[in-house]
Design an enzyme around this catalytic site. Structure first.
Site, PDB file in Angstrom:
ATOM      1  N   GLY A  31       8.673  -2.257 -12.211  1.00  0.00           N
ATOM      2  CA  GLY A  31       9.048  -1.843 -13.567  1.00  0.00           C
ATOM      3  C   GLY A  31       8.322  -0.594 -14.026  1.00  0.00           C
ATOM      4  CG  HIS A  34       8.674   6.669 -12.434  1.00  0.00           C
ATOM      5  ND1 HIS A  34       9.182   7.007 -11.208  1.00  0.00           N
ATOM      6  CD2 HIS A  34       7.582   5.887 -12.183  1.00  0.00           C
ATOM      7  CE1 HIS A  34       8.444   6.491 -10.252  1.00  0.00           C
ATOM      8  NE2 HIS A  34       7.466   5.792 -10.807  1.00  0.00           N
ATOM      9  CG  HIS A  37      10.935   3.093 -10.350  1.00  0.00           C
ATOM     10  ND1 HIS A  37      10.052   3.414 -11.341  1.00  0.00           N
ATOM     11  CD2 HIS A  37      10.252   2.306  -9.488  1.00  0.00           C
ATOM     12  CE1 HIS A  37       8.888   2.849 -11.109  1.00  0.00           C
ATOM     13  NE2 HIS A  37       8.967   2.172  -9.980  1.00  0.00           N
ATOM     14  CD  GLN A  61       2.466  -5.224  -5.026  1.00  0.00           C
ATOM     15  OE1 GLN A  61       3.460  -5.886  -4.707  1.00  0.00           O
ATOM     16  NE2 GLN A  61       2.526  -3.909  -5.151  1.00  0.00           N
ATOM     17  N   GLY A 147      10.430   4.140  -1.564  1.00  0.00           N
ATOM     18  CA  GLY A 147      10.100   5.546  -1.735  1.00  0.00           C
ATOM     19  C   GLY A 147       9.030   6.013  -0.753  1.00  0.00           C
ATOM     20  CG  ASP A 150       4.281   3.388  -2.922  1.00  0.00           C
ATOM     21  OD1 ASP A 150       3.112   3.192  -3.265  1.00  0.00           O
ATOM     22  OD2 ASP A 150       5.188   3.691  -3.734  1.00  0.00           O
ATOM     23  CB  SER A 185       2.666   7.167 -10.083  1.00  0.00           C
ATOM     24  OG  SER A 185       1.941   5.955 -10.211  1.00  0.00           O
TER      25      SER A 185
HETATM   26  P1  AMP Z   1       6.673   0.403  -7.767  1.00  0.00           P
HETATM   27  O1  AMP Z   1       7.406   0.001  -8.998  1.00  0.00           O
HETATM   28  O2  AMP Z   1       5.534   1.327  -8.008  1.00  0.00           O
HETATM   29  O3  AMP Z   1       6.317  -0.797  -6.913  1.00  0.00           O
HETATM   30  O4  AMP Z   1       7.702   1.248  -6.903  1.00  0.00           O
HETATM   31  C1  AMP Z   1       8.975   0.742  -6.563  1.00  0.00           C
HETATM   32  C2  AMP Z   1       9.606   1.655  -5.546  1.00  0.00           C
HETATM   33  O5  AMP Z   1       9.745   2.957  -6.104  1.00  0.00           O
HETATM   34  C3  AMP Z   1       8.739   1.817  -4.280  1.00  0.00           C
HETATM   35  O6  AMP Z   1       9.593   1.800  -3.148  1.00  0.00           O
HETATM   36  C4  AMP Z   1       8.098   3.149  -4.479  1.00  0.00           C
HETATM   37  O7  AMP Z   1       7.769   3.806  -3.271  1.00  0.00           O
HETATM   38  C5  AMP Z   1       9.205   3.900  -5.205  1.00  0.00           C
HETATM   39  N1  AMP Z   1       8.630   5.045  -5.918  1.00  0.00           N
HETATM   40  C6  AMP Z   1       7.560   5.052  -6.754  1.00  0.00           C
HETATM   41  N2  AMP Z   1       7.278   6.307  -7.165  1.00  0.00           N
HETATM   42  C7  AMP Z   1       8.186   7.128  -6.578  1.00  0.00           C
HETATM   43  C8  AMP Z   1       8.427   8.535  -6.586  1.00  0.00           C
HETATM   44  N3  AMP Z   1       7.670   9.358  -7.292  1.00  0.00           N
HETATM   45  N4  AMP Z   1       9.440   9.012  -5.851  1.00  0.00           N
HETATM   46  C9  AMP Z   1      10.220   8.184  -5.116  1.00  0.00           C
HETATM   47  N5  AMP Z   1      10.061   6.843  -5.053  1.00  0.00           N
HETATM   48  C10 AMP Z   1       9.057   6.322  -5.771  1.00  0.00           C
END
Ligand code: AMP
Length: 284
Positions: A31, A34, A37, A61, A147, A150, A185
């Site tokens: 969640g 941005h 996502h 995690q 993404g 990560d 992020s």
């Molecule tokens: P998170 O909500 O931080 O767990 O991220 C969810 C998904 O979004 C993961 O696969 C991340 O790698 C991807 N993600 C987060 N930030 C970015 C970004 N700046 N560009 C592309 N994908 C992203």
């Protein structure tokens, strides 16, 4: 958009879609959505008949001293954003639904998880592979979107999916950045205005490493030195790691000879942990 909170209900819907041979794209998130996502979600909407997005701040995690309790959770805004994108299903379970009191099963990928982020976050990837396995079983996706931001996570999940024969494919999407280069992020919102400016040094220092490689530098020690020097211009940045490694095994390199290298770093800035990376192709 249908909001599904109950795991069994999610799985029933997924089984129904599977039986009708409907292709399902799945985007797991924590969640605070941005444009990073959104890029994953748009790819899924484009590639598949139906798209499921999950929003779940996965407690397993996070380490004991990490930001689980303060992790941003603007769920109303997220729901609005997902509705406007025309996502088909939002899976929004509670912590208790996913990890009931007697929960005791964990999945672990070995090797890859002992490097880079795994060194300072020793239980992180075990939490990631466990939640992804649960979510894959509940959503039965054809394609799952992650993404490159990560990157280590994508390698770990690819390993998991291969080793355990999950019948799914993984698609990795490029890093989405702000106009000034900072990788988007959910944690960027913790940064003060001045820290946000300091954080630009992260992408800049990766650029310095990349430029050196393109100019022919092959000595990893010298490349890391230049990256470190740039990052160290701000006393507020504490370097967790700078890695120049093989893009598949994440084994550290000392001299560059192979076709592609992975440059990654993690820093602490005002108590916020930020990561970024680049895959650099070596000219022959
Ligand atoms: P998170 O909500 O931080 O767990 O991220 C969810 C998904 O979004 C993961 O696969 C991340 O790698 C991807 N993600 C987060 N930030 C970015 C970004 N700046 N560009 C592309 N994908 C992203």
């Amino acid at each position: 958009m249908e909001i599904i909170r109950n795991p069994n209900a999610m799985q029933e819907i997924a089984i129904g879609l599977f039986k009708r041979s409907v292709s399902v794209g799945f985007v797991p998130t924590m969640g605070a959505l941005h444009d990073g996502h959104v890029s994953l979600i748009e790819a899924s909407l484009h590639d598949n008949d139906q798209t499921i997005v999950s929003v779940f701040i996965n407690p397993t995690q996070f380490g004991p001293d990490e930001d689980l309790s303060s992790y941003p959770h603007p769920i109303d805004e997220d729901i609005e954003r997902l509705r406007s994108l025309h996502v088909d299903y939002l899976f929004l379970p509670t912590k208790e639904d996913i990890y009931p009191q007697n929960y005791s099963s964990y999945l672990e990928v070995q090797g890859l998880t002992n490097r880079l982020c795994g060194l300072s976050r020793p239980t992180h990837f075990r939490g990631v592979t466990t939640i992804c396995s649960i979510l894959f079983h509940l959503t039965l996706p054809t394609l799952v979107y992650f993404g490159q931001k990560d990157y280590q996570q994508t390698l770990v999940i690819e390993r998991l999916v291969n080793d355990l024969h999950f019948p799914i494919n993984i698609k990795v999407m490029p890093i989405v950045r702000d106009k000034d280069g900072l990788a988007l992020s959910s944690r960027n919102q913790y940064l003060s205005e001045s820290e946000r400016i300091i954080a630009l040094g992260i992408n800049q220092s990766l650029g310095i490493g990349e430029d050196l490689i393109h100019e022919g530098e092959r000595n990893v020690h010298l490349i890391k030195k230049a990256v470190t020097e740039h990052l160290s211009k701000s006393k507020d940045i504490n370097i967790d790691y700078i890695s120049i490694c093989h893009p598949k095994t994440l084994i550290e390199l000392t001299h560059l000879t192979i076709g592609k290298v992975f440059i990654a770093l993690s820093v602490y800035l005002g108590g916020v942990r930020l990561i970024d990376n680049r895959i650099v192709k070596l000219a022959n």
